[in-house]
Design an enzyme around this catalytic site. Structure first.
Site, PDB file in Angstrom:
ATOM      1  N   GLY A   1     -53.512 -60.369  33.491  1.00  7.81           N
ATOM      2  CA  GLY A   1     -52.108 -59.956  33.456  1.00  7.81           C
ATOM      3  C   GLY A   1     -51.504 -60.271  32.098  1.00  7.81           C
TER       4      GLY A   1
ATOM      5  N   HIS B   1     -52.037 -55.542  45.484  1.00  2.53           N
ATOM      6  CA  HIS B   1     -51.716 -56.715  44.669  1.00  2.53           C
ATOM      7  C   HIS B   1     -50.717 -57.612  45.409  1.00  2.53           C
ATOM      8  CE1 HIS B   1     -49.933 -59.191  41.527  1.00  2.53           C
ATOM      9  NE2 HIS B   1     -51.124 -59.103  40.962  1.00  2.53           N
TER      10      HIS B   1
ATOM     11  N   GLY C   1     -49.291 -65.781  37.471  1.00  2.00           N
ATOM     12  CA  GLY C   1     -48.065 -66.003  36.697  1.00  2.00           C
ATOM     13  C   GLY C   1     -47.819 -67.467  36.344  1.00  2.00           C
TER      14      GLY C   1
ATOM     15  N   TRP D   1     -50.953 -53.868  33.438  1.00  2.00           N
ATOM     16  CA  TRP D   1     -49.797 -54.162  32.573  1.00  2.00           C
ATOM     17  C   TRP D   1     -48.551 -54.463  33.396  1.00  2.00           C
ATOM     18  CZ3 TRP D   1     -50.374 -49.653  28.449  1.00  2.00           C
ATOM     19  CH2 TRP D   1     -51.519 -49.912  27.675  1.00  2.00           C
ATOM     20  N   LYS D   2     -48.677 -54.331  34.716  1.00  2.00           N
ATOM     21  CA  LYS D   2     -47.516 -54.504  35.610  1.00  2.00           C
ATOM     22  C   LYS D   2     -46.329 -53.744  35.005  1.00  2.00           C
ATOM     23  CE  LYS D   2     -49.310 -58.908  37.285  1.00  2.00           C
ATOM     24  NZ  LYS D   2     -49.041 -60.191  37.916  1.00  2.00           N
TER      25      LYS D   2
ATOM     26  N   GLU E   1     -57.532 -63.068  43.781  1.00  2.00           N
ATOM     27  CA  GLU E   1     -56.362 -63.558  43.057  1.00  2.00           C
ATOM     28  C   GLU E   1     -55.559 -64.497  43.950  1.00  2.00           C
ATOM     29  OE1 GLU E   1     -55.599 -60.337  39.779  1.00  2.00           O
ATOM     30  OE2 GLU E   1     -54.081 -60.275  41.332  1.00  2.00           O
TER      31      GLU E   1
ATOM     32  N   SER F   1     -53.613 -65.814  35.869  1.00  2.00           N
ATOM     33  CA  SER F   1     -53.437 -66.607  34.647  1.00  2.00           C
ATOM     34  C   SER F   1     -54.702 -66.712  33.800  1.00  2.00           C
ATOM     35  CB  SER F   1     -52.880 -67.997  34.991  1.00  2.00           C
ATOM     36  OG  SER F   1     -51.691 -67.863  35.752  1.00  2.00           O
TER      37      SER F   1
HETATM   38  P1  PGA Z   1     -51.257 -63.068  35.355  1.00  2.00           P
HETATM   39  O1  PGA Z   1     -51.366 -61.898  36.429  1.00  2.00           O
HETATM   40  O2  PGA Z   1     -52.525 -63.042  34.559  1.00  2.00           O
HETATM   41  O3  PGA Z   1     -50.055 -62.733  34.553  1.00  2.00           O
HETATM   42  O4  PGA Z   1     -51.132 -64.347  36.129  1.00  2.00           O
HETATM   43  C1  PGA Z   1     -52.581 -61.708  37.068  1.00  2.00           C
HETATM   44  C2  PGA Z   1     -52.479 -60.720  38.181  1.00  2.00           C
HETATM   45  O5  PGA Z   1     -51.475 -60.706  38.902  1.00  2.00           O
HETATM   46  O6  PGA Z   1     -53.418 -59.940  38.348  1.00  2.00           O
END
Ligand code: PGA
Length: 253
Positions: free
Chosen positions: A235, A96, A174, A10-11, A168, A214
């Site tokens: 994310g 990350h 993002g 969820w950051k 990733e 994404s």
């Molecule tokens: P995002 O993030 O799906 O919002 O691009 C993915 C991640 O950083 O794991």
């Protein structure tokens, strides 16, 4: 046979305990009994006790987005691995891209965290991936090789095969669109080859490699069809319980 695994960090997108509780409850209603795939969510540290109540006896596991590379001592502002264990975390995300770039996280400390995760009975979800400039200069594979060697350094084969490698590519995080499925599949094959060379066939067959960057309900359909993609790490597009469920459904075989 590797079990498919769908995780969501969820950051700081979900930024209140109330919102975390609601989202956890929604997810649990939709997926709390789903056992065909493995699932986890990673909220911010202070939300974890609440999520541990909401997800009691649920198929959805939870964990943390980071932890300290030492067990105890003078490390102001850090979170000890033991506390995560006490809170019932099953997973811990390590390395990350945002932590590597904004918080200066180094491979050496990432390796320490991976080892501590096992010491405390948690599965490390280790993020690896090349940056845009590595891709341009054609050194993406070298970068990834180095990140993998660091992440797995010193682990027994038993532990190494439990690690979840989250591929990733930094340039796909993002964004509107994920990396192409062919690109991802090719990289996953490359990652598995590196693991095979370093730790042998058995570990390379068992280790799970998931893709993040994404991912959403649409592009996860294609990703789920590829042999070498063992799941996704989601994310922004997995914050709504319905969306997370759609992504999970795509991976049910
Ligand atoms: P995002 O993030 O799906 O919002 O691009 C993915 C991640 O950083 O794991």
């Amino acid at each position: 046979m590797r079990k498919q695994i769908i995780g969501s960090s969820w950051k700081m997108h979900i930024n209140s305990i109330n919102m975390a509780e609601e989202t956890g409850e929604d997810l649990n209603k939709l997926l709390g009994h789903e056992s065909r795939v493995e699932m986890f969510i990673l909220p911010s540290f202070p939300m974890i006790p609440k999520l541990s109540e909401v997800l009691k006896n649920s198929s959805i596991k939870y964990g943390a987005q980071n932890m300290c590379y030492e067990e105890k001592g003078a490390f102001t502002g850090e979170v000890p691995p033991l506390v995560l264990k006490e809170l019932g975390c099953s997973y811990v995300e390590i390395g990350h891209a945002e932590r590597r770039s904004y918080f200066n996280e180094r491979d050496e400390n990432i390796n320490k965290k991976v080892r501590l995760a096992f010491k405390y009975g948690m599965i490390p979800v280790v993020c690896i991936g090349e940056e845009e400039r590595d891709k341009k200069e054609n050194i993406g594979e070298i970068k990834i090789r180095s990140q993998i060697l660091w992440a797995l350094n010193g682990l027994s084969k038993e532990d190494a095969q439990e690690v979840i490698l989250a591929y990733e590519p930094v340039w796909a995080i993002g964004k509107e669109e994920a990396a192409s499925v062919d690109y991802v599949e090719n990289m996953h094959g490359h990652i598995r080859d590196i693991v095979k060379k370093e730790l042998g066939e058995e570990v390379s067959k068992n280790i799970r490699i998931i893709y993040g960057g994404s991912v959403g309900p649409e592009n996860s359909k294609e990703l789920s069809k590829r042999e070498d993609i063992d799941g996704v790490f989601v994310g922004r597009f997995g914050l709504e319980a319905e969306n997370f469920k759609s992504i999970v459904d795509n991976f049910i075989r």
